[in-house]
Design a protein around this motif. Structure first.
Motif, PDB file in Angstrom:
ATOM      1  N   ARG A 115      62.296  86.778  14.206  1.00  0.00           N
ATOM      2  CA  ARG A 115      63.230  87.266  15.238  1.00  0.00           C
ATOM      3  C   ARG A 115      64.037  86.076  15.725  1.00  0.00           C
ATOM      4  N   THR A 116      65.183  85.866  15.114  1.00  0.00           N
ATOM      5  CA  THR A 116      65.998  84.700  15.441  1.00  0.00           C
ATOM      6  C   THR A 116      66.490  84.819  16.879  1.00  0.00           C
ATOM      7  N   THR A 117      66.152  83.814  17.673  1.00  0.00           N
ATOM      8  CA  THR A 117      66.327  83.887  19.122  1.00  0.00           C
ATOM      9  C   THR A 117      66.994  82.633  19.641  1.00  0.00           C
ATOM     10  N   LEU A 118      67.928  82.812  20.569  1.00  0.00           N
ATOM     11  CA  LEU A 118      68.542  81.702  21.278  1.00  0.00           C
ATOM     12  C   LEU A 118      67.957  81.641  22.671  1.00  0.00           C
ATOM     13  N   VAL A 119      67.382  80.491  23.029  1.00  0.00           N
ATOM     14  CA  VAL A 119      66.866  80.294  24.382  1.00  0.00           C
ATOM     15  C   VAL A 119      67.928  79.525  25.158  1.00  0.00           C
ATOM     16  N   ASP A 120      68.602  80.238  26.059  1.00  0.00           N
ATOM     17  CA  ASP A 120      69.732  79.755  26.859  1.00  0.00           C
ATOM     18  C   ASP A 120      70.975  79.593  25.995  1.00  0.00           C
ATOM     19  N   ALA A 121      72.138  79.832  26.622  1.00  0.00           N
ATOM     20  CA  ALA A 121      73.397  79.815  25.877  1.00  0.00           C
ATOM     21  C   ALA A 121      74.195  78.544  26.103  1.00  0.00           C
ATOM     22  N   GLY A 122      73.909  77.818  27.171  1.00  0.00           N
ATOM     23  CA  GLY A 122      74.582  76.556  27.410  1.00  0.00           C
ATOM     24  C   GLY A 122      75.992  76.712  27.939  1.00  0.00           C
ATOM     25  N   ALA A 123      76.674  75.566  28.053  1.00  0.00           N
ATOM     26  CA  ALA A 123      78.027  75.518  28.613  1.00  0.00           C
ATOM     27  C   ALA A 123      79.009  74.854  27.659  1.00  0.00           C
ATOM     28  N   TRP A 124      78.634  74.742  26.389  1.00  0.00           N
ATOM     29  CA  TRP A 124      79.452  74.037  25.404  1.00  0.00           C
ATOM     30  C   TRP A 124      80.275  75.034  24.608  1.00  0.00           C
ATOM     31  N   GLY A 125      81.580  74.880  24.605  1.00  0.00           N
ATOM     32  CA  GLY A 125      82.468  75.833  23.978  1.00  0.00           C
ATOM     33  C   GLY A 125      82.164  76.177  22.536  1.00  0.00           C
ATOM     34  N   PRO A 126      81.904  75.193  21.661  1.00  0.00           N
ATOM     35  CA  PRO A 126      81.661  75.493  20.233  1.00  0.00           C
ATOM     36  C   PRO A 126      80.263  76.003  19.901  1.00  0.00           C
ATOM     37  N   VAL A 127      79.510  76.505  20.885  1.00  0.00           N
ATOM     38  CA  VAL A 127      78.117  76.863  20.617  1.00  0.00           C
ATOM     39  C   VAL A 127      78.009  77.963  19.558  1.00  0.00           C
ATOM     40  N   VAL A 128      78.954  78.902  19.523  1.00  0.00           N
ATOM     41  CA  VAL A 128      78.879  79.969  18.531  1.00  0.00           C
ATOM     42  C   VAL A 128      78.962  79.391  17.118  1.00  0.00           C
ATOM     43  N   ASP A 129      79.885  78.456  16.913  1.00  0.00           N
ATOM     44  CA  ASP A 129      79.996  77.825  15.596  1.00  0.00           C
ATOM     45  C   ASP A 129      78.729  77.055  15.254  1.00  0.00           C
ATOM     46  N   ALA A 130      78.118  76.418  16.248  1.00  0.00           N
ATOM     47  CA  ALA A 130      76.880  75.670  16.010  1.00  0.00           C
ATOM     48  C   ALA A 130      75.750  76.605  15.618  1.00  0.00           C
ATOM     49  N   ILE A 131      75.695  77.786  16.224  1.00  0.00           N
ATOM     50  CA  ILE A 131      74.689  78.775  15.828  1.00  0.00           C
ATOM     51  C   ILE A 131      74.920  79.211  14.386  1.00  0.00           C
ATOM     52  N   ARG A 132      76.196  79.442  14.036  1.00  0.00           N
ATOM     53  CA  ARG A 132      76.522  79.928  12.690  1.00  0.00           C
ATOM     54  C   ARG A 132      76.266  78.868  11.616  1.00  0.00           C
ATOM     55  N   ASP A 133      76.126  77.616  12.015  1.00  0.00           N
ATOM     56  CA  ASP A 133      75.730  76.589  11.054  1.00  0.00           C
ATOM     57  C   ASP A 133      74.314  76.830  10.530  1.00  0.00           C
ATOM     58  N   HIS A 134      73.524  77.615  11.282  1.00  0.00           N
ATOM     59  CA  HIS A 134      72.124  77.839  10.925  1.00  0.00           C
ATOM     60  C   HIS A 134      71.820  79.285  10.527  1.00  0.00           C
ATOM     61  N   THR A 135      72.597  80.231  11.052  1.00  0.00           N
ATOM     62  CA  THR A 135      72.293  81.636  10.783  1.00  0.00           C
ATOM     63  C   THR A 135      73.537  82.485  11.010  1.00  0.00           C
ATOM     64  N   ASP A 136      73.584  83.612  10.295  1.00  0.00           N
ATOM     65  CA  ASP A 136      74.649  84.591  10.527  1.00  0.00           C
ATOM     66  C   ASP A 136      74.196  85.685  11.472  1.00  0.00           C
ATOM     67  N   ASP A 137      72.911  85.723  11.746  1.00  0.00           N
ATOM     68  CA  ASP A 137      72.335  86.799  12.557  1.00  0.00           C
ATOM     69  C   ASP A 137      71.574  86.221  13.739  1.00  0.00           C
ATOM     70  N   LEU A 138      71.779  86.822  14.887  1.00  0.00           N
ATOM     71  CA  LEU A 138      71.051  86.444  16.098  1.00  0.00           C
ATOM     72  C   LEU A 138      70.499  87.716  16.706  1.00  0.00           C
ATOM     73  N   ASP A 139      69.166  87.784  16.830  1.00  0.00           N
ATOM     74  CA  ASP A 139      68.525  89.002  17.314  1.00  0.00           C
ATOM     75  C   ASP A 139      68.454  89.083  18.822  1.00  0.00           C
ATOM     76  N   ALA A 140      68.250  87.934  19.474  1.00  0.00           N
ATOM     77  CA  ALA A 140      68.014  87.966  20.921  1.00  0.00           C
ATOM     78  C   ALA A 140      68.475  86.679  21.574  1.00  0.00           C
ATOM     79  N   VAL A 141      68.869  86.800  22.836  1.00  0.00           N
ATOM     80  CA  VAL A 141      69.113  85.660  23.704  1.00  0.00           C
ATOM     81  C   VAL A 141      68.172  85.796  24.895  1.00  0.00           C
ATOM     82  N   VAL A 142      67.435  84.726  25.177  1.00  0.00           N
ATOM     83  CA  VAL A 142      66.517  84.710  26.315  1.00  0.00           C
ATOM     84  C   VAL A 142      66.984  83.645  27.290  1.00  0.00           C
ATOM     85  N   LEU A 143      67.125  84.012  28.554  1.00  0.00           N
ATOM     86  CA  LEU A 143      67.539  83.059  29.578  1.00  0.00           C
ATOM     87  C   LEU A 143      66.325  82.546  30.339  1.00  0.00           C
TER      88      LEU A 143
END
Length: 203
Positions: free
Chosen positions: A24-52
């Motif tokens: 279950r590919t999960t992001l813990v916190d989304a941060g404040a950095w503009g390019p974060v989406v591109d950084a996520i896509r460097d590792h995966t095309d799918d994101l199942d959950a975001v946990v704050l």
């Protein structure tokens, strides 16, 4: 489970946002950095959950952008207009490949939670390894309105009470990732918090 700090290259102030890949590919916190989406896509095309861990600005500024880019479910303790699931103390949540227990850990923020599995601790801003104030075990600041050192101390104790032996990875909201005896780092953070001295005496 692999854990990537997808805000590691940020040149502006942000929290650490951790991408845990696996079942279950999960992001813990989304941060404040503009390019974060591109950084996520460097590792995966799918994101199942975001946990704050909590909803301070440096943890959620890019949340809408992440949720718009991926069809991910949002988990948070406090209300949020895009929340899909409300977290409660004692809940279990699959993060990557590890089942984590949700621990309610207020003090730095009223809505703060930490996540702990048999191998990992996602501690948000309650406990960090190094943050410029202390090395080898520090705690989140508690000198601003709505924060409480006493609640922070109780939260650190709660982590120690509920964290299994053998946890060796600590992923905190600021500072570096720590691998090793996580319990010793949390114990040092508690010791420093219990001194009740200002963390940043010049501020």
């Amino acid at each position: 489970m692999e854990v990537h700090n997808v805000t590691a290259d940020a040149e502006t102030f942000t929290c650490n946002a951790y991408l845990a890949t696996g079942e279950r590919t999960t992001l813990v916190d989304a941060g404040a950095w503009g390019p974060v989406v591109d950084a996520i896509r460097d590792h995966t095309d799918d994101l199942d959950a975001v946990v704050l861990t909590h909803q301070h600005g440096d943890h959620v500024q890019q949340l809408d952008r992440v949720l718009d880019a991926f069809d991910a479910e949002l988990y948070a303790y406090a209300e949020h207009p895009r929340r899909d699931h409300a977290l409660e103390d004692g809940d279990e949540l699959l993060v990557g490949d590890e089942t984590c227990e949700v621990i309610y850990t207020p003090g730095h923020a009223d809505d703060h939670v930490s996540l702990v599995s048999g191998q990992s601790l996602f501690s948000g801003d309650v406990v960090v390894h190094d943050d410029g104030a202390f090395e080898g075990g520090s705690f989140g600041r508690t000198d601003r309105p709505g924060q409480s050192r006493e609640r922070e101390i109780e939260s650190i104790k709660e982590i120690l009470d509920r964290m299994p032996d053998g946890v060796e990875g600590m992923y905190s909201g600021h500072g570096g990732v720590f691998h090793g005896d996580v319990r010793s780092i949390v114990e040092k953070a508690l010791e420093r918090a219990e001194r009740r001295e200002p963390k940043y005496p010049d501020e």
